[in-house]
Scaffold this motif. Structure first.
Motif, short mmCIF file in Angstrom:
data_model
loop_
_atom_site.label_atom_id
_atom_site.label_comp_id
_atom_site.label_asym_id
_atom_site.label_seq_id
_atom_site.Cartn_x
_atom_site.Cartn_y
_atom_site.Cartn_z
N LEU A 31 0.83 -1.21 0.00
CA LEU A 31 0.00 0.00 0.00
C LEU A 31 0.86 1.26 0.00
O LEU A 31 0.57 2.24 -0.68
CB LEU A 31 -0.93 0.00 1.21
N TRP A 32 1.95 1.21 0.77
CA TRP A 32 2.88 2.34 0.79
C TRP A 32 3.43 2.61 -0.60
O TRP A 32 3.44 3.75 -1.07
CB TRP A 32 4.07 2.03 1.71
N ALA A 33 3.87 1.53 -1.24
CA ALA A 33 4.47 1.69 -2.56
C ALA A 33 3.45 2.25 -3.55
O ALA A 33 3.77 3.11 -4.38
CB ALA A 33 5.01 0.36 -3.04
N LEU A 34 2.20 1.78 -3.44
CA LEU A 34 1.16 2.28 -4.34
C LEU A 34 0.94 3.77 -4.14
O LEU A 34 0.80 4.53 -5.09
CB LEU A 34 -0.15 1.52 -4.10
N ALA A 35 0.95 4.20 -2.87
CA ALA A 35 0.76 5.62 -2.58
C ALA A 35 1.89 6.45 -3.19
O ALA A 35 1.66 7.49 -3.80
CB ALA A 35 0.68 5.83 -1.07
N PHE A 36 3.12 5.93 -3.03
CA PHE A 36 4.26 6.64 -3.60
C PHE A 36 4.17 6.68 -5.12
O PHE A 36 4.50 7.68 -5.76
CB PHE A 36 5.56 5.95 -3.19
N PHE A 37 3.77 5.55 -5.67
CA PHE A 37 3.65 5.44 -7.12
C PHE A 37 2.67 6.49 -7.65
O PHE A 37 2.94 7.18 -8.64
CB PHE A 37 3.15 4.03 -7.48
N PHE A 38 1.56 6.64 -6.95
CA PHE A 38 0.56 7.61 -7.35
C PHE A 38 1.14 9.02 -7.38
O PHE A 38 1.00 9.75 -8.36
CB PHE A 38 -0.64 7.54 -6.39
#
Lengths: 256, 246
Positions: free
Chosen positions: A38-45
């Motif tokens: 989830l962290w990585a997805l947030a950063f990706f966004f």
């Protein structure tokens, strides 16, 4: 407490702590893997979709997973002696047991998280090779770094609780300076880049993880050994301090 | 009962309490003002005194949790000890069994030895199926039973008991008291701290009366308890000051 007894107690207490923590959550053990993703997805966004840094999701994940291991251990571990107050009040347990316990519990989760990371690497097209075995020294050295910083943090917080606020702040600072969502090569000035690698071992470690998993290249082993030496020395020193200050720490914690 | 070997030896024990009040301001308060006494293996020493006389601080020092700020405390090497409390350190999300296991291991038991003692603890506590359930499901009486049983069934050199032990219902209370008396009458060394002279008189072989951080009387339980009672009676008659009033 004898070393073997310490390790045995550490192991059982850390595992029971995980059990206890998981029982509080509906998705219990699933969170171990869910959280870094989830962290990585947030950063990706933010950095790819909005700011277009030009890095894929795996690049971020490869930085965020080791970083989360560090930041969670240090932030949780720093408060560990203070939150062990009721136990400290009852028995003369070695005080460094508390930070060790936190670090150990997170370590037990981390092997699974690393496995998931490697699994995702395959999905993202980075074929597994024997070269990946070079991750093992990286993980060991990162463990030493985590242990030293957590032992220091817990000691400082048990004396002055204000330090906890500073630790939380520096985690944010470290997150931006460790190259989680940008590559070290983006720093064009080589002197600045060297300075960062020297003074922030996390930046070096994260870059090294990427070198092994994504680019199939080798990291600077002598730098790794230097990091290992410095932090091992720090751990030994902290053990000595904990040994002599055990009761003083207890009295600080009880009377605060 | 007492073979005369000295387990603990306190000399001019002093303790000054220091606590941060606000900002950088700290307040210090002298609690123990020089106590000298020995604890011999196998005896049951009672420490009696009113609220605020320094009992809890003394207990913490004797338990090895904190160091005295003055004087010396010589301990028998490798001594194990447990403070009998009613289950303060429990992790409520873990089962009674897990908590008992952790407690035993914290007292220096190996994993195997701790595991072996669990059935004994389970049986003594009479918790039955609840022993396998998380402590958060326990009533407060059940928690006390777990705490008491764990401490009782862990063999240590020195057992420290704080204040009145109202452990459970009448039935368990009787059992708890009996178990405690058995421990006391065996070669277990016990330090029993209470504000009640009557209680100390009932269980202890030797007593110390602690007043204002100093030993006011020491020796035969009966006479110490009597002196203490006279003091307290006089205090309530005259409406005297509390221990911390100066």
């Amino acid at each position: 407490m004898k070393p073997l007894q310490f390790i045995s107690l550490l192991d059982i207490k850390a595992r029971m702590g995980l059990k206890s923590e998981a029982s509080k959550l509906y998705l219990s053990y699933l969170w171990w893997v869910l959280e870094p993703i989830l962290w990585a997805l947030a950063f990706f966004f933010v950095f790819e979709i909005l700011l277009a840094f030009g890095r894929d999701l795996f690049f971020i994940l490869c930085g965020k997973v080791p970083f989360l291991w560090f930041s969670k251990s240090v932030t949780n571990g720093s408060g560990s002696i203070v939150s062990g107050k009721s136990l400290i009040n009852q028995t003369n347990v070695p005080k460094h047991f508390f930070p060790y316990e936190t670090v150990q519990g997170i370590l037990y989760k981390q092997w699974l998280v690393f496995l998931v990371l490697l699994g995702l690497a395959v999905i993202f097209g980075y074929a597994p090779t024997w070269h990946w075995l070079w991750l093992i020294p990286l993980i060991i050295v990162q463990y030493l770094v985590i242990l030293a910083v957590t032992l220091l943090g817990a000691l400082l917080v048990s004396y002055v609780r204000d330090v906890r606020i500073l630790i939380n702040m520096s985690m944010l600072f470290l997150m931006f300076t460790s190259g989680i969502f940008w590559d070290l090569s983006r720093i064009s000035d080589p002197i600045k880049r060297d300075l960062l690698i020297t003074w922030n071992p996390l930046a070096y470690l994260i870059d090294a993880y990427r070198k092994v998993i994504m680019y199939n290249t080798m990291y600077d082993v002598s730098h790794l050994l230097a990091v290992a030496g410095v932090f091992f020395g720090a751990i030994v020193l902290l053990h000595v301090i904990y040994h002599y200050k055990g009761q003083a720490i207890a009295s600080r914690v009880i009377n605060s | 009962m007492s073979d005369g070997q000295i387990l603990l030896s306190a000399k001019d024990l002093e303790f000054e309490y220091s606590s941060r009040v606000w900002g950088f301001k700290r307040l210090t308060y002298p609690v123990l003002k020089g106590m000298t006494f020995d604890v011999r293996r196998g005896e049951t020493l009672g420490i009696v005194g009113r609220n605020g006389c320094g009992k809890s601080s003394l207990l913490r020092i004797l338990n090895g949790v904190i160091a005295p700020t003055g004087g010396t405390l010589i301990e028998h090497k490798g001594m194990t000890r447990i403070l009998l409390t009613l289950g303060l350190g429990f992790d409520v999300h873990l089962t009674g069994r897990d908590n008992a296991m952790l407690s035993a291991m914290l007292q220096g038991y190996s994993r195997e030895r701790a595991r072996a003692s669990l059935e004994d603890i389970k049986e003594f506590s009479e918790l039955g199926d609840f022993f396998e359930r998380p402590v958060k499901m326990y009533s407060s009486g059940m928690r006390s039973r777990l705490g008491f049983s764990t401490a009782m069934k862990t063999e240590v050199d020195l057992l420290l008991i704080d204040e009145t032990l109202s452990v459970g219902d009448q039935n368990f209370n009787r059992k708890a008291e009996k178990a405690m008396m058995e421990k006391i009458n065996s070669d277990q060394t016990v330090i029993f701290v209470s504000h009640s002279g009557k209680q100390v008189n009932k269980v202890c072989s030797r007593a110390i009366w602690l007043e204002d951080g100093q030993i006011k009387a020491e020796g035969d339980t009966k006479s110490v308890a009597r002196e203490y009672k006279q003091f307290m009676d006089a205090l309530s008659k005259q409406g005297g000051k509390t221990a911390w009033a100066s």
